[in-house]
Scaffold this motif. Structure first.
Motif, PDB file in Angstrom:
ATOM      1  N   LYS A  21       0.854  -1.179   0.000  1.00 44.08           N
ATOM      2  CA  LYS A  21       0.000   0.000   0.000  1.00 44.08           C
ATOM      3  C   LYS A  21       0.892   1.231   0.000  1.00 44.08           C
ATOM      4  N   ILE A  22       0.626   2.120  -0.943  1.00 48.28           N
ATOM      5  CA  ILE A  22       1.333   3.392  -1.002  1.00 48.28           C
ATOM      6  C   ILE A  22       0.299   4.503  -0.890  1.00 48.28           C
ATOM      7  N   GLU A  23       0.745   5.741  -0.875  1.00 43.48           N
ATOM      8  CA  GLU A  23      -0.162   6.845  -0.584  1.00 43.48           C
ATOM      9  C   GLU A  23      -1.310   7.005  -1.574  1.00 43.48           C
ATOM     10  N   ASN A  24      -1.140   6.608  -2.814  1.00 44.13           N
ATOM     11  CA  ASN A  24      -2.218   6.782  -3.791  1.00 44.13           C
ATOM     12  C   ASN A  24      -2.711   5.459  -4.383  1.00 44.13           C
ATOM     13  N   GLY A  25      -2.614   4.362  -3.618  1.00 45.54           N
ATOM     14  CA  GLY A  25      -3.115   3.079  -4.100  1.00 45.54           C
ATOM     15  C   GLY A  25      -2.221   1.936  -3.674  1.00 45.54           C
ATOM     16  N   TYR A  26      -1.933   1.039  -4.616  1.00 46.03           N
ATOM     17  CA  TYR A  26      -1.093  -0.130  -4.360  1.00 46.03           C
ATOM     18  C   TYR A  26       0.006  -0.199  -5.408  1.00 46.03           C
ATOM     19  N   MET A  27       1.116  -0.817  -5.029  1.00 49.18           N
ATOM     20  CA  MET A  27       2.259  -0.973  -5.938  1.00 49.18           C
ATOM     21  C   MET A  27       2.622  -2.449  -5.999  1.00 49.18           C
ATOM     22  N   ILE A  28       2.804  -2.979  -7.200  1.00 50.00           N
ATOM     23  CA  ILE A  28       3.254  -4.357  -7.387  1.00 50.00           C
ATOM     24  C   ILE A  28       4.740  -4.435  -7.054  1.00 50.00           C
ATOM     25  N   ASN A  29       5.150  -5.511  -6.404  1.00 51.45           N
ATOM     26  CA  ASN A  29       6.534  -5.678  -5.984  1.00 51.45           C
ATOM     27  C   ASN A  29       7.467  -5.756  -7.197  1.00 51.45           C
ATOM     28  N   PRO A  30       8.314  -4.733  -7.410  1.00 52.16           N
ATOM     29  CA  PRO A  30       9.216  -4.736  -8.570  1.00 52.16           C
ATOM     30  C   PRO A  30      10.368  -5.722  -8.451  1.00 52.16           C
ATOM     31  N   HIS A  31      10.617  -6.259  -7.256  1.00 52.11           N
ATOM     32  CA  HIS A  31      11.667  -7.267  -7.097  1.00 52.11           C
ATOM     33  C   HIS A  31      11.307  -8.562  -7.825  1.00 52.11           C
ATOM     34  N   LEU A  32      10.038  -8.780  -8.099  1.00 50.52           N
ATOM     35  CA  LEU A  32       9.589 -10.028  -8.707  1.00 50.52           C
ATOM     36  C   LEU A  32       9.732 -10.041 -10.222  1.00 50.52           C
ATOM     37  N   PHE A  33      10.186  -8.933 -10.811  1.00 51.82           N
ATOM     38  CA  PHE A  33      10.286  -8.821 -12.264  1.00 51.82           C
ATOM     39  C   PHE A  33      11.720  -8.576 -12.690  1.00 51.82           C
ATOM     40  N   TYR A  34      12.143  -9.271 -13.716  1.00 46.85           N
ATOM     41  CA  TYR A  34      13.430  -9.002 -14.350  1.00 46.85           C
ATOM     42  C   TYR A  34      13.158  -8.754 -15.826  1.00 46.85           C
ATOM     43  N   ILE A  35      13.558  -7.596 -16.316  1.00 47.10           N
ATOM     44  CA  ILE A  35      13.241  -7.246 -17.704  1.00 47.10           C
ATOM     45  C   ILE A  35      14.472  -6.964 -18.540  1.00 47.10           C
ATOM     46  N   GLY A  36      15.626  -7.399 -18.090  1.00 49.90           N
ATOM     47  CA  GLY A  36      16.834  -7.158 -18.862  1.00 49.90           C
ATOM     48  C   GLY A  36      17.616  -5.985 -18.304  1.00 49.90           C
ATOM     49  N   LYS A  37      18.572  -5.522 -19.064  1.00 49.82           N
ATOM     50  CA  LYS A  37      19.487  -4.491 -18.585  1.00 49.82           C
ATOM     51  C   LYS A  37      19.048  -3.057 -18.887  1.00 49.82           C
ATOM     52  N   SER A  38      17.957  -2.860 -19.596  1.00 48.98           N
ATOM     53  CA  SER A  38      17.551  -1.497 -19.928  1.00 48.98           C
ATOM     54  C   SER A  38      16.899  -0.804 -18.732  1.00 48.98           C
ATOM     55  N   ILE A  59       7.257  -3.441   8.139  1.00 48.96           N
ATOM     56  CA  ILE A  59       7.385  -4.762   7.527  1.00 48.96           C
ATOM     57  C   ILE A  59       8.783  -4.874   6.933  1.00 48.96           C
ATOM     58  N   GLN A  60       9.460  -5.985   7.238  1.00 47.56           N
ATOM     59  CA  GLN A  60      10.782  -6.223   6.665  1.00 47.56           C
ATOM     60  C   GLN A  60      10.614  -6.760   5.251  1.00 47.56           C
ATOM     61  N   PRO A  61      11.336  -6.203   4.251  1.00 43.96           N
ATOM     62  CA  PRO A  61      11.217  -6.706   2.876  1.00 43.96           C
ATOM     63  C   PRO A  61      11.530  -8.201   2.784  1.00 43.96           C
ATOM     64  N   ARG A  62      10.713  -8.900   1.993  1.00 47.76           N
ATOM     65  CA  ARG A  62      10.829 -10.351   1.855  1.00 47.76           C
ATOM     66  C   ARG A  62      11.656 -10.764   0.646  1.00 47.76           C
ATOM     67  N   PHE A  63      11.609  -9.984  -0.439  1.00 46.82           N
ATOM     68  CA  PHE A  63      12.282 -10.345  -1.688  1.00 46.82           C
ATOM     69  C   PHE A  63      13.358  -9.329  -2.047  1.00 46.82           C
ATOM     70  N   SER A  64      14.389  -9.820  -2.734  1.00 51.13           N
ATOM     71  CA  SER A  64      15.434  -8.953  -3.274  1.00 51.13           C
ATOM     72  C   SER A  64      15.915  -9.548  -4.593  1.00 51.13           C
ATOM     73  N   MET A  65      15.996  -8.722  -5.621  1.00 49.16           N
ATOM     74  CA  MET A  65      16.477  -9.175  -6.922  1.00 49.16           C
ATOM     75  C   MET A  65      17.943  -8.800  -7.073  1.00 49.16           C
TER      76      MET A  65
END
Length: 96
Positions: A21-38, A59-65
């Motif tokens: 939950k962020i101030e204006n809604g919800y944010m998907i966890n970006p650690h779960l995505f890998y899209i290359g080097k760009s 909350i302690q972060p659960r994932f790290s990429m």
């Protein structure tokens, strides 16, 4: 859709850290995505923003990429001995 079911689903996704939950809604966890080097700077900023949203909710972060090694690391806190144990996932863990 029942409002209660949607609320429960959002709460569960937040608990499992797939969204935050962020101030204006919800944010998907970006650690779960890998899209290359760009756009690496954008990805680091998004991940930092997500982790900040988690820590602001105590909350302690659960994932790290780790993009250098192409691995997703899941941190599992252990309050007795170590601050975290880790489980690593790479392309060999997934059938696709």
């Amino acid at each position: 859709m029942d409002k209660g079911n949607a609320s429960k689903s959002l709460k569960r996704l937040c608990q499992k850290q797939f969204i935050a939950k962020i101030e204006n809604g919800y944010m998907i966890n970006p650690h779960l995505f890998y899209i290359g080097k760009s756009h690496s700077n954008d990805r680091y900023e998004l991940r930092e923003e997500f982790d900040t949203a988690l820590t602001s909710n105590n909350i302690q972060p659960r994932f790290s990429m780790n993009e250098d090694m192409y691995k997703l690391t899941e941190c599992q806190p252990n309050s007795v001995e170590e601050s975290s144990n880790t489980t690593e996932y790479n392309s060999s863990n997934f059938p696709f």
